[in-house]
Motif scaffolding. Structure first.
Motif: not given
Length: 249
Positions: A152-161, A189-200
């Motif tokens: 966590r950088i101050g009030n910001f964070r990056v995450y992947m999943f 239906d079955f599947g796979v998922e991946a992505g990126i997000g940002f916490n404020f």
């Protein structure tokens, strides 16, 4: 003597400037600590959220071997169509870096178009040389993700999943009888998922813009050899890009 005094004054100025910088940096650090929003959130073992979703969906089309012998349907093209949805977020922290997130319930309204180029259109059925069939789905899903979080950088964070999903189509038409104008889909239906997000981090909640790619790995086409628009297709796999605004606390 004059030169010695001048050198001592210069050294005193340097020491004074350094001392002032140290005091100022400590004050800035204290202010940053005081301005840190939701400082106790990282100590939570479990927390909830809600997501507002926009999705862009399409089919991945695999033609049937009989398509080459078909003298009516010349080309089948998928199109990207937008939809929307709503989801509940359940997150369990397993370490400072990793979290497990289950999204339930996730309700998506997804629309997918298939455009057919017809060589011999049937005028009695109002067919044209180019026909677009709209397939609507109401998807009740359960995606499960493993999240990897940055510092966590101050009030910001990056995450992947990344993870997997299971979906049930509430609008499945695989049992429709009068389905000449339909492309019938299976219920599951079955599947796979991946992505990126940002916490404020805000004073009372966390806003997380997120983007993910969701690909189905099962064939959701319920093929009917008696239907012109279905017999030309062997497999249909779902493809989706999902944009979410997640509110957590």
């Amino acid at each position: 003597m004059y030169n010695l005094l001048r050198q001592k004054k210069s050294q005193l100025k340097v020491w004074a400037a350094g001392l002032m910088l140290m005091v100022a940096s400590q004050q800035v650090s204290a202010q940053l600590r005081d301005q840190l929003n939701l400082p106790d959130h990282d100590s939570k073992r479990y927390y909830l959220g809600i997501g507002l979703i926009y999705n862009n969906s399409r089919f991945q089309v695999s033609q049937h071997s009989s398509f080459l012998q078909n003298d009516s349907v010349m080309v089948t093209e998928p199109e990207n169509i937008g939809g929307f949805g709503l989801a509940g977020m359940h997150t369990l922290r397993i370490s400072p870096r990793f979290e497990i997130r289950a999204i339930f319930p996730q309700l998506l309204f997804a629309y997918k178009n298939l455009t057919y180029h017809i060589k011999y259109p049937d005028a009695s059925k109002n067919e044209q040389t180019v026909m677009t069939k709209r397939v609507e789905s109401i998807l009740l899903g359960l995606p499960v993700h493993l999240k990897f979080r940055s510092d966590r950088i101050g009030n910001f964070r990056v995450y992947m999943f990344g993870g997997a999903k299971f979906e049930y189509d509430l609008a499945s038409n695989s049992t429709a009888r009068k389905a000449e104008d339909l492309v019938k889909l299976t219920k599951y239906d079955f599947g796979v998922e991946a992505g990126i997000g940002f916490n404020f981090y805000f004073p009372v909640f966390i806003l997380s813009p997120e983007i993910k790619v969701s690909n189905g790995i099962s064939n959701i086409h319920s093929r009917d050899v008696n239907l012109k628009y279905s017999s030309a297709i062997d497999k249909l796999n779902s493809r989706m890009i999902v944009f979410s605004l997640i509110f957590e606390g």
